[in-house]
Design a protein around this motif. Structure first.
Motif, PDB file in Angstrom:
ATOM      1  N   MET A   1      57.736 142.185  61.729  1.00  0.00           N
ATOM      2  CA  MET A   1      58.874 142.493  62.477  1.00  0.00           C
ATOM      3  C   MET A   1      59.133 142.245  63.638  1.00  0.00           C
ATOM      4  O   MET A   1      57.879 140.888  64.274  1.00  0.00           O
ATOM      5  CB  MET A   1      57.645 143.532  63.340  1.00  0.00           C
ATOM      6  CG  MET A   1      58.879 144.931  64.481  1.00  0.00           C
ATOM      7  SD  MET A   1      57.601 145.741  64.869  1.00  0.00           S
ATOM      8  CE  MET A   1      57.703 145.942  66.753  1.00  0.00           C
ATOM      9  N   VAL A   2      60.129 141.474  64.282  1.00  0.00           N
ATOM     10  CA  VAL A   2      60.648 140.757  64.913  1.00  0.00           C
ATOM     11  C   VAL A   2      60.344 141.431  66.276  1.00  0.00           C
ATOM     12  O   VAL A   2      60.787 142.517  66.392  1.00  0.00           O
ATOM     13  CB  VAL A   2      62.217 140.510  64.497  1.00  0.00           C
ATOM     14  CG1 VAL A   2      62.694 139.556  65.880  1.00  0.00           C
ATOM     15  CG2 VAL A   2      62.428 139.766  63.127  1.00  0.00           C
ATOM     16  N   ALA A   3      60.100 140.619  67.367  1.00  0.00           N
ATOM     17  CA  ALA A   3      59.722 141.399  69.066  1.00  0.00           C
ATOM     18  C   ALA A   3      60.762 141.299  69.089  1.00  0.00           C
ATOM     19  O   ALA A   3      61.917 140.732  69.364  1.00  0.00           O
ATOM     20  CB  ALA A   3      58.483 140.619  69.402  1.00  0.00           C
ATOM     21  N   THR A   4      60.522 142.278  69.889  1.00  0.00           N
ATOM     22  CA  THR A   4      61.863 142.617  71.288  1.00  0.00           C
ATOM     23  C   THR A   4      62.215 141.509  72.197  1.00  0.00           C
ATOM     24  O   THR A   4      61.034 141.074  72.780  1.00  0.00           O
ATOM     25  CB  THR A   4      62.313 144.156  71.752  1.00  0.00           C
ATOM     26  OG1 THR A   4      61.263 144.252  72.238  1.00  0.00           O
ATOM     27  CG2 THR A   4      62.551 144.666  70.425  1.00  0.00           C
ATOM     28  N   ARG A   5      63.266 141.206  73.750  1.00  0.00           N
ATOM     29  CA  ARG A   5      63.050 140.355  74.984  1.00  0.00           C
ATOM     30  C   ARG A   5      61.617 141.460  75.162  1.00  0.00           C
ATOM     31  O   ARG A   5      61.027 140.621  75.755  1.00  0.00           O
ATOM     32  CB  ARG A   5      64.579 140.351  75.304  1.00  0.00           C
ATOM     33  CG  ARG A   5      64.666 139.949  76.448  1.00  0.00           C
ATOM     34  CD  ARG A   5      65.929 140.278  77.261  1.00  0.00           C
ATOM     35  NE  ARG A   5      66.316 139.019  76.903  1.00  0.00           N
ATOM     36  CZ  ARG A   5      66.220 137.914  77.337  1.00  0.00           C
ATOM     37  NH1 ARG A   5      65.646 137.342  78.050  1.00  0.00           N
ATOM     38  NH2 ARG A   5      67.300 136.595  76.695  1.00  0.00           N
TER      39      ARG A   5
END
Length: 76
Positions: A1-5
């Protein structure tokens, strides 16, 4: 999962709070935010600074680059 800002900024804040605790004589064995928790055997100011620098690099990609997937490493 890619982290959000927003997740990265919250993680950076938690790490900065941990660094402040270390610099004022406290000990940090874990950093928590929501349902995420990082547990350390023992952590140093340098390792926290390295983790903050990595998050800053990831945040910079949101502003002007292509996001690369890479593991966040915390040196001990």
């Amino acid at each position: 999962m890619v982290a959000t800002r927003e997740e990265l900024e919250a993680d950076r804040l938690a790490l900065r709070n941990a660094r402040t605790s270390l610099l004022t004589g406290g000990t940090v064995k874990s950093v928590e935010r929501g349902d995420r928790r990082l547990v350390y055997a023992e952590v140093s100011v340098d390792s926290v600074n390295d983790a903050i620098a990595e998050i800053d690099r990831q945040l910079a990609l949101f502003d002007g680059g292509t996001r690369r997937r890479r593991a966040l490493s915390v040196g001990l």
